[in-house]
Design a protein around this motif. Structure first.
Motif, PDB file in Angstrom:
ATOM      1  N   ASP A  42      -6.885   2.004  -5.052  1.00 55.62           N
ATOM      2  CA  ASP A  42      -8.264   1.527  -5.095  1.00 55.62           C
ATOM      3  C   ASP A  42      -9.157   2.740  -5.315  1.00 55.62           C
TER       4      ASP A  42
ATOM      5  N   HIS B 265      -6.832  -3.744   2.295  1.00 54.08           N
ATOM      6  CA  HIS B 265      -6.214  -2.519   2.800  1.00 54.08           C
ATOM      7  C   HIS B 265      -5.904  -2.637   4.295  1.00 54.08           C
TER       8      HIS B 265
ATOM      9  N   GLN C  48       0.009  -6.180  -7.339  1.00 48.55           N
ATOM     10  CA  GLN C  48       0.983  -5.880  -6.289  1.00 48.55           C
ATOM     11  C   GLN C  48       2.199  -6.793  -6.408  1.00 48.55           C
TER      12      GLN C  48
ATOM     13  N   TYR D 278      -0.916   4.189   3.752  1.00 49.84           N
ATOM     14  CA  TYR D 278      -0.499   2.904   4.307  1.00 49.84           C
ATOM     15  C   TYR D 278       0.682   3.061   5.247  1.00 49.84           C
TER      16      TYR D 278
ATOM     17  N   PRO E 262       1.370   0.160  -2.489  1.00 50.09           N
ATOM     18  CA  PRO E 262      -0.018   0.607  -2.352  1.00 50.09           C
ATOM     19  C   PRO E 262      -0.038   2.088  -2.005  1.00 50.09           C
TER      20      PRO E 262
ATOM     21  N   LEU F 107      -0.235   1.745  -6.538  1.00 55.85           N
ATOM     22  CA  LEU F 107      -1.460   0.988  -6.794  1.00 55.85           C
ATOM     23  C   LEU F 107      -2.581   1.570  -5.950  1.00 55.85           C
TER      24      LEU F 107
ATOM     25  N   TRP G  49      -5.932  -7.065  -7.632  1.00 52.53           N
ATOM     26  CA  TRP G  49      -5.046  -6.258  -6.790  1.00 52.53           C
ATOM     27  C   TRP G  49      -3.802  -7.060  -6.401  1.00 52.53           C
TER      28      TRP G  49
ATOM     29  N   GLU H 258       4.755   7.304  -0.571  1.00 54.08           N
ATOM     30  CA  GLU H 258       3.831   6.827  -1.600  1.00 54.08           C
ATOM     31  C   GLU H 258       3.832   7.769  -2.797  1.00 54.08           C
TER      32      GLU H 258
END
Length: 372
Positions: free
Chosen positions: A54, A17, A218, A36, A228, A52, A214, A42
């Motif tokens: 976490d 990240h 991605q 991000y 992300p 995506l 991940w 996003e």
């Protein structure tokens, strides 16, 4: 849960990240990516392509043994023993007075093996509470949160993205179903579940495999527009989808009936469950307040804790639980608790936005439903 030094915990993907330029926030004892770049971008990527996430901060509790299903029937408001192998169900754990301790997703991995996913802020309470309620049943309860990393691919392109990385028949996986297999060569559980209002998948893998999984997701997702995505857009996505958040819409002072979630309560379980008598009484009496959607008429967004007012008298009649500008509707939206008499869609209310009174109309939840 923080580390012994009091600092927030980091997921196995923290360095990933950081390299992606994430801004971090402390959330439920974890340092998590909040965005991000543009949280609106996003959000829109999840609605149109894929995001995506976490979600390793979530808690996992496993129950095994011949009495695991019966133990969960006693512990939760639903009937987990009736869940088929490879399927999942949304449920709650309530206190004796009917107040919600946490909302949960329960997966049945095998006849005698269940996986309960709890909110990060509550797992330290939920795990021992389930263990206490399982006493007398032939079941073992284990907080396995440290054994799992959790990644989510959400959005209309998610099935196509994931399908190229696993031998599982991703397009045929049913909603609220889970299968064991591999993702990018790593052992994983793949569930067609999510918290965004879009089609999507949650991938449970070992923490040591999280970075590789991940990276593969991605890279596979980039041609499809995957980006992300952080906690900020996850919150606006779930708000548009009318999905409650523990600590906002769901609390120890709220029962499932106020939250319009009485459907998850199985009052007819002959074996009984903790909180059954209180919830039966609340159903009989009817809720004193109910959760509604609000669409504000102005440009400013209602926020959690803002008072909801009767426009005729100015009296406070309720409270906003969540609110934000909606990137999809391009209007300020909110969820709030109000008396049942004021919960009819079309009712005009007001919200006190730092002293200024702003009109807001009651609408049916959810605000947004994806095209099927």
């Amino acid at each position: 849960m923080t580390t012994p030094s009091g600092t927030p915990r980091r997921t196995p993907l923290h360095d990933v990240h950081a390299a992606l330029g994430a801004s971090f926030t402390d959330f439920a004892g974890w340092q998590m990516p909040v965005r991000y770049g543009s949280e609106t971008a996003e959000h829109r990527a999840v609605r149109t392509a894929a995001g995506l996430f976490d979600l390793t901060h979530m808690g996992e509790i496993e129950l095994t043994g011949p009495g695991a299903g019966a133990a969960l029937d006693r512990a939760l408001v639903g009937r987990p023993s009736a869940i088929g192998v490879g399927r999942a169900r949304y449920s709650m754990i309530c206190a004796e007075d009917g107040g919600i301790i946490d909302d949960l997703v329960v997966y049945r991995l095998a006849d005698e093996h269940f996986l309960v996913v709890a909110n990060a802020s509550n797992v330290a309470v939920v795990a021992p509470e389930i263990a206490a309620r399982a006493e007398g049943h032939d079941a073992t309860v284990h907080d396995s949160s440290a054994d799992w990393a959790l990644l989510a691919v959400q959005g209309p392109a998610s099935a196509e993205i994931l399908a190229g990385l696993t031998e599982l028949d991703v397009p045929s996986l049913r909603y609220y179903a889970i299968e064991a297999g591999s993702v990018a060569g790593a052992d994983a559980l793949v569930a067609r579940t999510g918290y965004t209002g879009e089609d999507g998948f949650e991938v449970y893998c070992r923490p040591a495999d999280a970075a590789a999984v991940w990276d593969a997701l991605q890279r596979a997702g980039e041609p499809h527009g995957l980006v992300p995505a952080g906690l900020a857009c996850r919150d606006t996505l779930r708000l548009e989808a009318g999905m409650p958040l523990y600590g906002n819409e769901l609390t120890r002072d709220t029962t499932p009936y106020e939250a319009n979630l009485g459907r998850v309560v199985a009052l007819d379980k002959p074996e009984g469950f903790v909180g059954q008598a209180a919830l039966a009484a609340r159903k009989e009496q009817g809720p004193r307040r109910v959760l509604v959607g609000l669409v504000a008429s102005g440009r400013r967004s209602p926020r959690a804790g803002y008072p909801v007012l009767d426009p005729a008298t100015g009296a406070e009649v309720g409270e906003v639980t969540s609110g934000a500008p909606s990137p999809t509707l391009e209007r300020p939206i909110a969820m709030a608790y109000v008396p049942p008499a004021l919960a009819t869609p079309g009712t005009r209310l007001q919200v006190s936005l730092r002293g200024a009174r702003e009109d807001a109309d009651v609408v049916e939840l959810p605000f947004y439903t994806r095209a099927r």
